[in-house]
Design a protein around this motif. Structure first.
Motif, mmCIF file in Angstrom:
data_model
loop_
_atom_site.group_PDB
_atom_site.id
_atom_site.type_symbol
_atom_site.label_atom_id
_atom_site.label_comp_id
_atom_site.label_asym_id
_atom_site.label_seq_id
_atom_site.Cartn_x
_atom_site.Cartn_y
_atom_site.Cartn_z
ATOM 1 N N HIS A 129 -9.472 -2.535 1.043
ATOM 2 C CA HIS A 129 -8.372 -2.648 0.019
ATOM 3 C C HIS A 129 -8.893 -4.183 -0.766
ATOM 4 O O HIS A 129 -9.140 -4.978 -0.084
ATOM 5 N N ASP A 171 0.878 -1.154 0.091
ATOM 6 C CA ASP A 171 -0.027 -0.021 0.177
ATOM 7 C C ASP A 171 0.928 1.249 -0.132
ATOM 8 O O ASP A 171 1.265 1.679 0.966
ATOM 9 N N ASP A 218 -2.502 0.336 -4.237
ATOM 10 C CA ASP A 218 -1.647 -0.716 -4.047
ATOM 11 C C ASP A 218 -0.821 -1.127 -5.442
ATOM 12 O O ASP A 218 -1.673 -1.005 -6.559
#
Length: 222
Positions: A213, A154, A186
């Motif tokens: 995410h 990330d 990412d």
């Protein structure tokens, strides 16, 4: 002989999903859908000392994973939450738990795998000035380690990060926010000589609301 290696990167948000349930088994099910040989995780430990792992070790072993003990003095499976998981049978020969400069505590876990590939899990800071300093620290360290390099994590970056000559950035697609992915936070950073044959983001419909995410992956030809 050419060997394919799939590497995933995923901020698992301490195993808290979009429903705010902490469900490590769900995280491991999603990883199984991605099908990586190596998984670079962020926020893999709880934030407060002694930083217990978000994924119970017994559960990881049962799912076929080993991991690198980057902080042996703690129960953590990572370093500042950055963890490297490997399918059982893949060996690690060198581990560096790297502290990164910046306003907030950040780090990276760097691991040399069998065959010489260096992989690194990292989670860069929220301020761009910190991200640039952190990236320089990581790149300088892996250069001293030598060999081919793949970093993933990330990166908290909306634009592009400056990379050394011969490096490439692999941003498979929008991965944040998992509810409506619009940002490519990412990414992977591949050093010279690393052959990338494919990459992708796990579809939102397959991610089981396991994190904010979505996991990303890259296929390497070694």
């Amino acid at each position: 002989m050419t060997r394919r290696l799939r590497v995933a990167s995923w901020n698992i948000r301490k195993a808290f999903g979009l429903d705010w349930r902490r469900d490590p088994a769900r995280v491991l099910r999603v990883l199984e859908l991605v099908g990586p040989d190596v998984a670079l995780l962020q926020e893999a430990d709880k934030r407060l000392p002694p930083r217990p792992p978000a994924l119970p070790p017994a559960m990881m072993r049962a799912a076929g994973w080993d991991w690198v003990d980057a902080d042996p003095d703690t129960p953590s499976i990572g370093h500042h939450g950055n963890a490297v998981l490997m399918r059982q049978g893949i060996a690690a020969f060198e581990v560096i738990a790297l502290d990164l400069p910046g306003l907030e505590p950040r780090g990276a876990a760097l691991v040399r795998l069998e065959g010489g590939l260096v992989v690194g899990a990292l989670h860069l800071g929220l301020r761009r000035i910190d991200r640039l300093r952190q990236l320089r620290r990581v790149v300088g360290t892996v250069r001293r380690m030598g060999g081919p390099v793949l970093l993933g994590g990330d990166l908290n970056e909306w634009g592009r990060l400056p990379l050394p000559r011969g490096w490439q950035e692999v941003a498979p697609g929008p991965s944040f926010h998992a509810q409506r992915p619009t940002l490519r936070l990412d990414r992977f950073l591949a050093g010279p000589g690393v052959g990338v044959s494919g990459s992708g983001v796990l579809a939102r419909s397959h991610a089981l609301r396991a994190s904010d995410h979505l996991p990303i992956w890259v296929d390497l030809e070694l």
